[in-house]
Write an enzyme that holds these catalytic residues in place. Sequence first.
Site, PDB file in Angstrom:
ATOM      1  N   LYS A  33       7.082  -2.464  -1.646  1.00  0.00           N
ATOM      2  CA  LYS A  33       6.156  -1.444  -1.157  1.00  0.00           C
ATOM      3  C   LYS A  33       6.684  -0.881   0.164  1.00  0.00           C
ATOM      4  CE  LYS A  33       1.118  -1.312  -0.201  1.00  0.00           C
ATOM      5  NZ  LYS A  33      -0.082  -2.204  -0.178  1.00  0.00           N
ATOM      6  N   SER A 114      -3.619  -0.527  -3.005  1.00  0.00           N
ATOM      7  CA  SER A 114      -2.713   0.490  -2.493  1.00  0.00           C
ATOM      8  C   SER A 114      -1.244   0.267  -2.865  1.00  0.00           C
ATOM      9  CB  SER A 114      -2.818   0.517  -0.957  1.00  0.00           C
ATOM     10  OG  SER A 114      -2.411  -0.721  -0.393  1.00  0.00           O
ATOM     11  N   SER A 138      -5.221  -4.926  -3.009  1.00  0.00           N
ATOM     12  CA  SER A 138      -4.058  -4.062  -3.215  1.00  0.00           C
ATOM     13  C   SER A 138      -2.943  -4.639  -4.073  1.00  0.00           C
ATOM     14  CB  SER A 138      -3.472  -3.635  -1.864  1.00  0.00           C
ATOM     15  OG  SER A 138      -4.235  -2.604  -1.318  1.00  0.00           O
TER      16      SER A 138
END
Length: 488
Positions: A33, A114, A138
Amino acid sequence: MNPDALAIAADLDQERKNGQVRSPLHGIPFLVKDNIASKDKLQTTAGSWALQGSIVPRDASVVNKLRKAGAVLMGKATLSEWADMRSNNYSEGYSGRGGQARSAYNLTVNPGGSSSGSAIAVSNNVVPFALGTETDGSVINPAERNAIVGIKPTVGLTSRAGVIPESTHQDTVGTFGKTVRDAVYALHAIYGVDSRDNYTSAQVSKTPHGGYVPYLSTASSLQGAKFGIPWASFWALADQEQLNILLDMVSMIQDAGATIVNGTELPYYKQVVSPDGWNWDYGTTRGYPNESEYTYVKVDFYNNIAAYLSELSNTNIRSLADIVQYNIDNDGTEGGTPGISPAFGSGQDGFLASLATGGIMDQTYWEALAFCQRTTREDGIDSALYANGAFLDALLVPPDVGQSYQIAAQAGYPVLTIPASVHSSSGMPFGLALIGTAFSEPTLIKYGSAIEDLMVCSDSMYQRAMTTPQWKGYLERNVPTANQCFGC
């Protein structure tokens, strides 16, 4: 994309030819990420142009561990900008740098976040595994919404050093894979004590001597297992189609020899579980900010982001106030004020709420932290696991009910989700998750892999192989996507 990836891969291939194999991940490509630092030619920006060009001091500890294990960092995965901290009305999976991440199952709806890009990349076979981060949902949310496995570890099992932070009390680095085995190989490589993250010292004497891979199991392990169903706490909030499928899976688990105990509720679920969906400010909604997760997260962010930014070079961004001003000055790309960017309907109200705290840890802060941790730990998940004296191995929950992983997030406890099925109306996947107490990853891995194996060996419809995406809405380019929002 990492411009040096192919050269690194060639070197690792040569090592293998020479008889040196570092680990099961030797030569395996992965993504992280874009809030996880790498000291190379890649950017680390949390999806924001504000950090474009900034230089990190070193690899994040988890990236360093994967490099040592021989894995090949292919690049950074897009995410919900600033891991959803910047806004409370936003398009999940959108960032200024990365645009809108979209799930292959339905390109018009919330793809999960996310850690959107990490999960989508694994689901779409771009890479075998990826890393994401979770403060509240997330990892688990994008995993289950893209029909893959997600492991959100106990806070303190994986180092956050070099990760753009949100809350020191809840941040954790997790793993994504198409199977439990793939996700566990990644977890096995990245856990451990790190002097740069003092929370990792909590794992001493609480992790297995041989790591986590030995706990991978088969369906036969379900014989004698005990699982709880917190029906009123979470299951009653799921829609009927999901309930029918997940309860069918539970029946299969029971037929395989497990004991299922219904009604293993969180003692304070009526206070802490929102009946109206994921809400990390539910305490304030009820009129009690001193019982709200958001109360301490927004203070933590103010302080934690300043600490992270202080180590960067080649940037003038040194504080949350600097980020806020950047977003205002660059409204066109960053939507710093409401109504400018359709992806950020409320502008940057999350940042402004954090900025207003001044990072002051006052009485309300400490009361909120104590309340949330107590009602999700000893008077929450742990109490439900004891089920009137009969200790359970794990709680089974429907992770599409976001309140389930929210409670685990506040506790800092681990969650593992596996694919279940695809919803007939939306075309979006959903999963079945296991929640355990602190550092119970061996148990969750044992039974998560056992349930996965049961579904595969039974030729069940409830497995990843049966969740082929239909690419719904592939010609549409809507922003914001529908069905917002679920996690950070």
